[in-house]
Enzyme design. Structure first.
Site, PDB file in Angstrom:
ATOM      1  CE  LYS A 116      -3.098  -2.903  -0.204  1.00  0.00           C
ATOM      2  NZ  LYS A 116      -3.675  -3.240  -1.499  1.00  0.00           N
ATOM      3  CD  GLU A 200      -4.680   5.908   3.641  1.00  0.00           C
ATOM      4  OE1 GLU A 200      -5.913   6.028   3.769  1.00  0.00           O
ATOM      5  OE2 GLU A 200      -4.150   5.101   2.866  1.00  0.00           O
ATOM      6  CG  HIS A 235     -13.917  -4.033   5.744  1.00  0.00           C
ATOM      7  ND1 HIS A 235     -13.794  -2.702   5.413  1.00  0.00           N
ATOM      8  CD2 HIS A 235     -13.517  -4.125   7.031  1.00  0.00           C
ATOM      9  CE1 HIS A 235     -13.327  -2.034   6.461  1.00  0.00           C
ATOM     10  NE2 HIS A 235     -13.158  -2.869   7.448  1.00  0.00           N
ATOM     11  NE  ARG A 292     -11.141  -8.838  -6.198  1.00  0.00           N
ATOM     12  CZ  ARG A 292     -10.856  -7.983  -5.224  1.00  0.00           C
ATOM     13  NH1 ARG A 292      -9.594  -7.746  -4.893  1.00  0.00           N
ATOM     14  NH2 ARG A 292     -11.827  -7.344  -4.583  1.00  0.00           N
TER      15      ARG A 292
END
Ligand code: MV4
Length: 497
Positions: A116, A200, A235, A292
């Site tokens: 990330k 972040e 999620h 993907r």
């Protein structure tokens, strides 16, 4: 030329890929575990090969077995579907090294986007807006506190090797930062094998917007507009739409151009998705890139008329994209609901067992991507996704009406499903009027769900009788809670006819 594709997956996505192969005149080779001897993908494929025990590590996640099989049966290519090996750069590298075509991006692109901080610094360099924060892992708690002070609390501490919602913690103050830092690092190490973490700024109540991109190996890049994916729980997305009702044409121009830049930044080819967070003012930030085909790809197919899986196969064969950007436009509106074998009344616990009865919706504007039939088993070994229903109409309202109708047409017995929970959302005012963010379900439902858990005896008896008459578990929104579903399922287990 690709003549035979090994499909390294199961369930609805394996079936989806088999269908594309058949339409292209390509031999589809399925793999199956002990748990899938009688599954739909095993049945529908041109060839099916047994690869081991139900436990994924012995079968669908056994790298050697799958690559050796691909060689043995002369498969020209492997399609990974989603999950399992789809974003495993080591697997992809092994496939590439074996001289087999991987139907997806290069192992290099996947690896770059898997880290990330690396992804963030690459995006920053290429003028893709990222969430304010660090593009490198933190060296010390002191450094972290200094940076957090600069960007302002709350911040998120995220695992550099994480993603998809795992390995992050919201931090409200300097004191909390100091207290949490080591724990988050330990968790990261345990979950992802790397203790690297970065910071972040925490974005309040954003939407989750993602852009479908596709590129060939000749440097042509095209986007297929956005999807709205904010309706999720822990999620796990449950409802997705295309286009997003939150996005006007000017914002659309910006997010799609950003997504193309993101794809170019990592030399991407094949189908991919750029995930963005968008705040109330429509500021948006790159979150991560999913390298993907995604579960929710059908909503994009419905509004663009493009078959993403066939296009993936064509790109992998070395062909140029079969369309250019200017040929694409948004036609109508599509919504997908994910039907899971889980119990909304009992903390969404997966519900396992034999599907005793399975009737799915159809009719105008309704598409089903499914992998199960009456008699199929839902086991604890795999994801409990039973079916996806995609409704298409000229506008959002039409698609919603269709979805309400379609959800009522499902008749599933033997396992508890989330259908009544989904039906509730499609009646809820804020959802219908497009007022929601990523916290919608937690805020609107989970608390109220608790209160509605116990029903009166009269309601219980009425519900049971209705279910007995139809001989099915209650799953289609006509009845309220899992208290009833559970009782009914027990009855069905005990009575033979
Ligand atoms: C965030 C965020 C708020 N601010 N990052 C969750 C999944 C992972 N891909 C990133 N996630 C988030 N990152 C900042 N700076 C909120 C989330 C988030 C979320 C994002 C997308 C979809 C659903 C979500 C649910 C909870 C939190």
């Amino acid at each position: 030329m690709i003549k035979r594709i090994l499909i390294a997956n199961r369930g609805e996505i394996a079936v989806r890929i088999i269908r594309a192969c058949k339409e292209l005149g390509i031999i589809s080779a399925a793999v199956y575990s002990d748990a899938d001897k009688h599954s739909l993908h095993t049945l529908l494929a041109d060839e099916s090969y047994y690869i081991g025990e139900a436990q994924a590590s012995s079968s669908y996640l056994n790298k050697e077995k799958i690559i050796d099989l691909a060689k043995k049966i002369n498969a020209d290519a492997i399609h990974p579907g989603y999950g399992f090996f789809a974003e495993n750069s080591e697997f992809i590298k092994a496939v590439e090294d074996a001289g087999i075509i991987f139907i997806g991006p290069s192992s290099k692109s996947v690896k770059m986007m898997g880290n990330k901080t690396e992804a963030r610094s690459l995006m920053k360099k290429n003028s893709v807006p990222i969430v304010p924060g660090t593009t490198e892992s933190l060296k010390s708690v002191k450094e972290g506190i200094k940076i957090s002070k600069e960007i302002g609390y709350p911040v998120l501490l995220k695992a550099s090797a994480g993603g998809g919602g795992k390995g992050m913690r919201k931090i409200l103050s300097e004191k909390e930062f100091e207290d949490s830092f080591d724990a988050v690092k330990r968790e990261a190490l345990k979950a992802f094998g790397s203790e690297d973490v970065y910071i972040e700024k925490y974005i309040e109540s954003p939407r989750h917007i993602e852009v479908q991109v596709i590129a060939d190996k000749h440097g042509n890049y095209v986007h297929l507009f956005e999807r709205e994916c904010s309706i999720q729980r822990r999620h796990q997305k449950i409802i997705e739409e295309a286009p997003s009702s939150f996005i006007d044409s000017e914002t659309r121009k910006k997010v799609t151009a950003t997504a193309i830049n993101a794809a170019k930044a990592c030399n991407y080819y094949n189908a991919g998705t750029v995930e963005l967070l968008m705040d109330k003012e429509k500021n948006f930030y790159f979150l991560e890139m999913n390298t993907r085909l995604q579960v929710e790809h059908p909503v994009t197919e419905m509004i663009t008329g493009i078959d993403l899986v066939k296009e993936q196969i064509s790109i992998a064969s070395g062909n140029k994209l079969s369309f250019i950007q200017n040929e694409l436009k948004i036609n109508g509106h599509a919504i997908e609901s994910r039907i899971y074998a889980e119990d909304p009344g009992n903390n969404f616990l997966p519900s396992t067992g034999r599907i005793d009865k399975y009737i799915e919706p159809s009719g105008p504007g309704v598409r089903i991507d499914g992998g199960f039939i009456t008699g199929s088993e839902i086991s604890l070994y795999y994801d409990p996704l039973i079916s996806k229903v995609i409704c298409y109409g000229k506008d959002r309202n039409t698609a919603i009406k269709k979805m309400q109708r379609a959800l009522e047409e499902y008749h599933i017995a033997g396992v508890i499903t989330n259908i009544y929970f989904l039906s509730g959302i499609f009646k809820q005012k804020d959802f219908l009027e497009g007022r929601f963010d990523i916290n919608y379900i937690e805020r609107e439902y989970l608390n109220k769900q608790e209160k509605g858990k116990e029903v009166s005896d009269t309601e219980l008896i009425a519900a049971l009788f209705s279910a007995i008459l139809k001989k099915e578990a209650i799953s289609n929104g006509k009845v309220l809670t899992s208290q009833i579903q559970t009782t009914m399922n027990k009855w069905l287990e005990q009575t033979d006819e």
